[in-house]
Design a protein around this motif. Structure first.
Motif, PDB file in Angstrom:
ATOM      1  N   ALA A   1       0.854  -1.188   0.000  1.00 46.81           N
ATOM      2  CA  ALA A   1       0.000   0.000   0.000  1.00 46.81           C
ATOM      3  C   ALA A   1       0.890   1.237   0.000  1.00 46.81           C
ATOM      4  N   GLU A   2       0.795   2.031  -1.045  1.00 43.26           N
ATOM      5  CA  GLU A   2       1.706   3.161  -1.230  1.00 43.26           C
ATOM      6  C   GLU A   2       1.620   4.167  -0.084  1.00 43.26           C
TER       7      GLU A   2
ATOM      8  N   LEU B   1       0.504   0.365  -4.335  1.00 42.95           N
ATOM      9  CA  LEU B   1      -0.898   0.152  -4.677  1.00 42.95           C
ATOM     10  C   LEU B   1      -1.791   1.193  -4.006  1.00 42.95           C
ATOM     11  N   PRO B   2      -2.891   1.565  -4.655  1.00 39.97           N
ATOM     12  CA  PRO B   2      -3.806   2.536  -4.045  1.00 39.97           C
ATOM     13  C   PRO B   2      -4.618   1.909  -2.920  1.00 39.97           C
ATOM     14  N   ASP B   3      -5.060   2.749  -2.005  1.00 35.31           N
ATOM     15  CA  ASP B   3      -5.912   2.280  -0.906  1.00 35.31           C
ATOM     16  C   ASP B   3      -7.150   1.574  -1.446  1.00 35.31           C
ATOM     17  N   GLY B   4      -7.551   0.534  -0.740  1.00 39.68           N
ATOM     18  CA  GLY B   4      -8.827  -0.109  -1.021  1.00 39.68           C
ATOM     19  C   GLY B   4      -8.828  -1.074  -2.182  1.00 39.68           C
TER      20      GLY B   4
ATOM     21  N   ARG C   1      -4.309  -1.060   4.451  1.00 38.84           N
ATOM     22  CA  ARG C   1      -5.135  -0.093   3.721  1.00 38.84           C
ATOM     23  C   ARG C   1      -5.696  -0.712   2.441  1.00 38.84           C
ATOM     24  N   LEU C   2      -5.470  -2.017   2.277  1.00 34.40           N
ATOM     25  CA  LEU C   2      -5.982  -2.711   1.108  1.00 34.40           C
ATOM     26  C   LEU C   2      -7.238  -3.494   1.495  1.00 34.40           C
ATOM     27  N   ALA C   3      -7.824  -4.237   0.538  1.00 37.05           N
ATOM     28  CA  ALA C   3      -9.141  -4.833   0.789  1.00 37.05           C
ATOM     29  C   ALA C   3      -9.254  -6.243   0.224  1.00 37.05           C
TER      30      ALA C   3
END
Length: 313
Positions: free
Chosen positions: A179-180, A196-199, A241-243
């Motif tokens: 997560a960046e 990687l972007p959040d979510g 912060r990822l999903a």
């Protein structure tokens, strides 16, 4: 058969300061033992001082061994380095080395702790004291057990310590998908970083992994893979912060193993990050990660069912 490395010292007494919980290391093994899947447990020797000093500053190694780490470094680590912690981190580093040796024999093996990818040359950081990934990679190369090592780091946090310790080497490739916007704020430079972007959810995450891992393996041509298999990309993780879902993590782990297996590469995994109020649930994710790679024929639902009794512990 799952070959898993474990030691009683992995479950160190909780220090009087700090927020890190060691409960999950006991619960991971309980989940594996009661899952119904076949496993063999292996106990590691503590890592010798010279293996650690080949990567870390000797003065810092001495501070850890004598439990005299300065307070400012302990704050950066996140807990005090007690004699129990000193013994623990020697065994977790020895554990990743043993997992690597078992992987060479069996194709895949797991360390039930470690993945301490934030530890730097002269200090620990982010709940990491010594960097077992860098120590093991260096040892594999120094002994001739491997000639080119790929470190695949899929923890939600960038493997800044690993990247820093192994920077500039042409016999190690560090790949980090993270997560960046997550810790650490200041990223080191891996051989290849994918922020990687959040979510991000299962399909998009797996697409990114598919976009990069095969080409890295093809171009770098490693003969050994160290895998930081943190489960903190899960959508319910306290520090992620990822999903990703449970099934998404299983797909991720199996994809890494399949890409290595098609090229005849041994894989040794380290536990990595996973955080939450329900330690049983976190432990179940870690257990499923190892089982998914050891038993690729098992259905995702079967793996989830086999470990679900620990949810709510």
């Amino acid at each position: 058969m799952l070959h898993v490395v474990h030691h009683a010292d992995y479950m160190a007494p909780r220090p009087e300061r700090g927020t890190f919980k060691f409960d999950k290391y006991y619960l991971v093994m309980e989940a594996l033992r009661q899952s119904g899947f076949a496993l063999t447990e292996h106990s590691p020797e503590p890592s010798p001082r010279e293996w650690l000093e080949a990567v870390h500053c000797p003065d810092y190694v001495e501070q850890v061994f004598t439990a005299s780490v300065p307070r400012e470094k302990e704050r950066r680590i996140g807990f005090p380095v007690t004699p129990h912690i000193a013994s623990r981190v020697r065994h977790t580093n020895g554990g990743t080395w043993l997992a690597a040796m078992l992987a060479k024999e069996h194709g895949y093996a797991a360390n039930s702790a470690a993945g301490s990818h934030h530890a730097l040359h002269d200090t620990g950081a982010g709940y990491c004291v010594f960097n077992d990934l860098a120590v093991t990679a260096n040892r594999l190369l120094a002994t001739g057990e491997a000639s080119r090592v790929l470190i695949v780091d899929l923890d939600v946090h960038q493997g800044d310590g690993t990247a820093s310790l192994l920077a500039g080497r042409d016999d190690v490739f560090t790949l980090s998908l993270h997560a960046e916007k997550n810790f650490p704020v200041r990223k080191a430079r891996s051989t290849l970083d994918i922020g990687l972007p959040d979510g991000i959810e299962d399909d998009d995450y797996l697409a990114e992994l598919d976009r990069h891992l095969p080409s890295v393996m093809q171009q770098f041509a490693p003969d050994f893979v160290l895998y930081q298999a943190g489960v903190d990309p899960h959508g319910d993780d306290k520090l992620g912060r990822l999903a990703l879902s449970d099934k998404g993590l299983i797909q991720r782990d199996r994809y890494v193993l399949e890409q290595a297996r098609t090229r005849g590469l041994p894989v040794a995994s380290a536990l990595g990050g996973g955080y939450g109020a329900d330690q049983g649930e976190v432990a179940a994710r870690h257990a499923r990660s190892m089982l998914a790679m050891a038993f690729p024929e098992a259905g995702a639902g079967d793996l989830i069912d086999a470990t679900s009794i620990f949810t709510g512990v």
